[in-house]
Design a protein around this motif. Structure first.
Motif, short mmCIF file in Angstrom:
data_model
loop_
_atom_site.label_atom_id
_atom_site.label_comp_id
_atom_site.label_asym_id
_atom_site.label_seq_id
_atom_site.Cartn_x
_atom_site.Cartn_y
_atom_site.Cartn_z
N GLY A 101 -25.17 3.18 -42.49
CA GLY A 101 -24.37 2.24 -43.26
C GLY A 101 -24.81 2.18 -44.70
N ILE A 102 -24.01 1.41 -45.50
CA ILE A 102 -24.29 1.22 -46.92
C ILE A 102 -24.32 -0.28 -47.18
CG2 ILE A 102 -23.45 1.65 -49.27
CD1 ILE A 102 -21.96 4.07 -48.15
N PHE A 103 -25.25 -0.72 -48.01
CA PHE A 103 -25.34 -2.13 -48.40
C PHE A 103 -25.92 -2.20 -49.80
CE2 PHE A 103 -29.27 -1.06 -46.27
CZ PHE A 103 -30.25 -1.69 -47.01
N GLY A 104 -25.98 -3.40 -50.35
CA GLY A 104 -26.54 -3.61 -51.68
C GLY A 104 -25.45 -3.67 -52.73
N PRO A 105 -25.86 -3.79 -54.02
CA PRO A 105 -24.88 -3.90 -55.10
C PRO A 105 -24.06 -2.61 -55.26
CG PRO A 105 -27.10 -3.73 -56.01
CD PRO A 105 -27.24 -3.82 -54.53
N LYS A 106 -22.84 -2.76 -55.75
CA LYS A 106 -21.93 -1.63 -55.89
C LYS A 106 -22.45 -0.62 -56.91
CE LYS A 106 -17.02 -0.84 -56.10
NZ LYS A 106 -15.72 -1.38 -56.34
N GLU A 107 -23.15 -1.07 -57.95
CA GLU A 107 -23.66 -0.19 -58.99
C GLU A 107 -24.87 0.63 -58.49
OE1 GLU A 107 -23.82 -3.73 -59.66
OE2 GLU A 107 -21.69 -3.59 -60.09
N GLN A 108 -25.65 0.07 -57.60
CA GLN A 108 -26.82 0.75 -57.04
C GLN A 108 -26.86 0.53 -55.54
OE1 GLN A 108 -30.60 0.50 -58.78
NE2 GLN A 108 -29.84 1.77 -60.46
N PRO A 109 -25.97 1.28 -54.79
CA PRO A 109 -25.93 1.06 -53.34
C PRO A 109 -27.17 1.61 -52.66
CG PRO A 109 -24.45 2.83 -53.93
CD PRO A 109 -24.99 2.27 -55.22
N ILE A 110 -27.43 1.09 -51.48
CA ILE A 110 -28.55 1.55 -50.65
C ILE A 110 -27.93 2.08 -49.36
CG2 ILE A 110 -30.64 0.86 -49.43
CD1 ILE A 110 -30.89 -1.42 -51.47
N VAL A 111 -28.40 3.24 -48.90
CA VAL A 111 -27.89 3.84 -47.67
C VAL A 111 -28.96 3.67 -46.60
CG1 VAL A 111 -28.67 6.19 -48.20
CG2 VAL A 111 -26.77 5.87 -46.66
N ASN A 121 -34.27 3.41 -45.58
CA ASN A 121 -33.38 2.89 -46.62
C ASN A 121 -33.69 3.66 -47.90
OD1 ASN A 121 -32.28 0.91 -44.94
ND2 ASN A 121 -33.91 -0.53 -45.42
N ALA A 122 -32.62 4.17 -48.57
CA ALA A 122 -32.85 4.99 -49.77
C ALA A 122 -31.74 4.76 -50.77
CB ALA A 122 -32.91 6.46 -49.37
N ARG A 123 -32.06 5.03 -52.05
CA ARG A 123 -31.09 4.93 -53.16
C ARG A 123 -30.86 6.32 -53.76
NH1 ARG A 123 -32.24 -0.58 -56.47
NH2 ARG A 123 -31.99 -1.91 -54.69
N THR A 124 -29.90 6.44 -54.67
CA THR A 124 -29.61 7.69 -55.35
C THR A 124 -30.85 8.14 -56.12
OG1 THR A 124 -27.28 7.04 -55.60
CG2 THR A 124 -28.08 8.79 -57.02
N GLY A 125 -31.23 9.43 -55.96
CA GLY A 125 -32.40 9.98 -56.63
C GLY A 125 -33.66 9.98 -55.78
N ASP A 126 -33.66 9.27 -54.66
CA ASP A 126 -34.85 9.23 -53.81
C ASP A 126 -35.03 10.57 -53.07
OD1 ASP A 126 -35.26 6.64 -54.57
OD2 ASP A 126 -34.71 5.73 -52.63
N PHE A 132 -35.49 16.51 -49.01
CA PHE A 132 -34.10 16.15 -49.28
C PHE A 132 -34.04 15.13 -50.41
CE2 PHE A 132 -34.63 17.11 -44.78
CZ PHE A 132 -33.75 18.16 -44.64
N ILE A 133 -33.05 15.30 -51.30
CA ILE A 133 -32.84 14.38 -52.42
C ILE A 133 -31.45 13.77 -52.27
CG2 ILE A 133 -32.71 14.18 -54.94
CD1 ILE A 133 -34.31 16.82 -55.09
N ILE A 134 -31.37 12.46 -52.38
CA ILE A 134 -30.06 11.82 -52.31
C ILE A 134 -29.44 11.92 -53.70
CG2 ILE A 134 -28.83 9.64 -51.95
CD1 ILE A 134 -30.85 8.98 -49.83
N ARG A 135 -28.35 12.69 -53.80
CA ARG A 135 -27.68 12.93 -55.09
C ARG A 135 -26.67 11.82 -55.39
NH1 ARG A 135 -30.71 16.50 -57.72
NH2 ARG A 135 -31.07 18.37 -56.52
#
Length: 166
Positions: A101-111, A121-126, A132-135
């Motif tokens: 799932g996805i949660f958190g603010p729309k500008e910086q979502p967390i997957v 739990n990870a964000r873009t760039g982690d 693996f890198i979340i693009r």
């Protein structure tokens, strides 16, 4: 057989009765007749040539073989160098995660990702597990990049449906 001496002083041999030879019937060998006087000394040597033998013709040395260059009609090899093989396609590893799932603010979502019972739990760039890198995190999918591979090589992982909903 009786042997007697004939008129020329040669031994005469007779065979039986009336089978004899007389000195008159044996010709005398005349060695000096029709040969001329033997004044000169003999100079013949059978182991020496007096006239040079006919020379054996020698073949001229062969012309040097010309080394054909590439593109030459005499060349056996390819006329152009073979092109390098195409680059081996890069096959990224399989993504072992399941997007929950996805949660958190729309500008910086967390997957939220699951890996064999482990929740991440990870964000873009982690970077996950050093591989693996979340693009990008989209509404219904997550784009993964790979450590050590060009940034344009990505894989998309769709959000999994909760069990019981189809």
């Amino acid at each position: 057989a009786a042997t007697g001496t004939g008129a020329s002083g040669r031994a005469q041999r007779t065979r039986g009765a009336g089978a004899g030879y007389s000195a008159d019937t044996i010709p005398t060998l005349a060695i000096d007749v029709n040969r001329g006087p033997m004044i000169a000394t003999v100079q013949r040597n059978v182991f020496r040539f007096y006239d040079r033998p006919t020379p054996v013709p020698t073949n001229p040395p062969p012309a040097p073989t010309r080394v054909p260059m590439m593109g030459d009609p005499l060349s056996i090899g390819p006329s152009k160098p073979t092109p390098p093989p195409p680059p081996t396609p890069i096959v990224p590893p399989v993504i072992p995660y399941k997007a929950v799932g996805i949660f958190g603010p729309k500008e910086q979502p967390i997957v939220a990702l699951e890996d064999n019972g482990r929740l991440i739990n990870a964000r873009t760039g982690d970077t996950l597990d050093g591989r693996f890198i979340i693009r990008q995190i989209n509404q219904e999918s997550v784009d993964f990049g790979f450590v050590g591979l060009p940034p344009e090589i990505t894989r998309r992982l769709a959000m999994s449906q909760p069990e019981g909903v189809r």
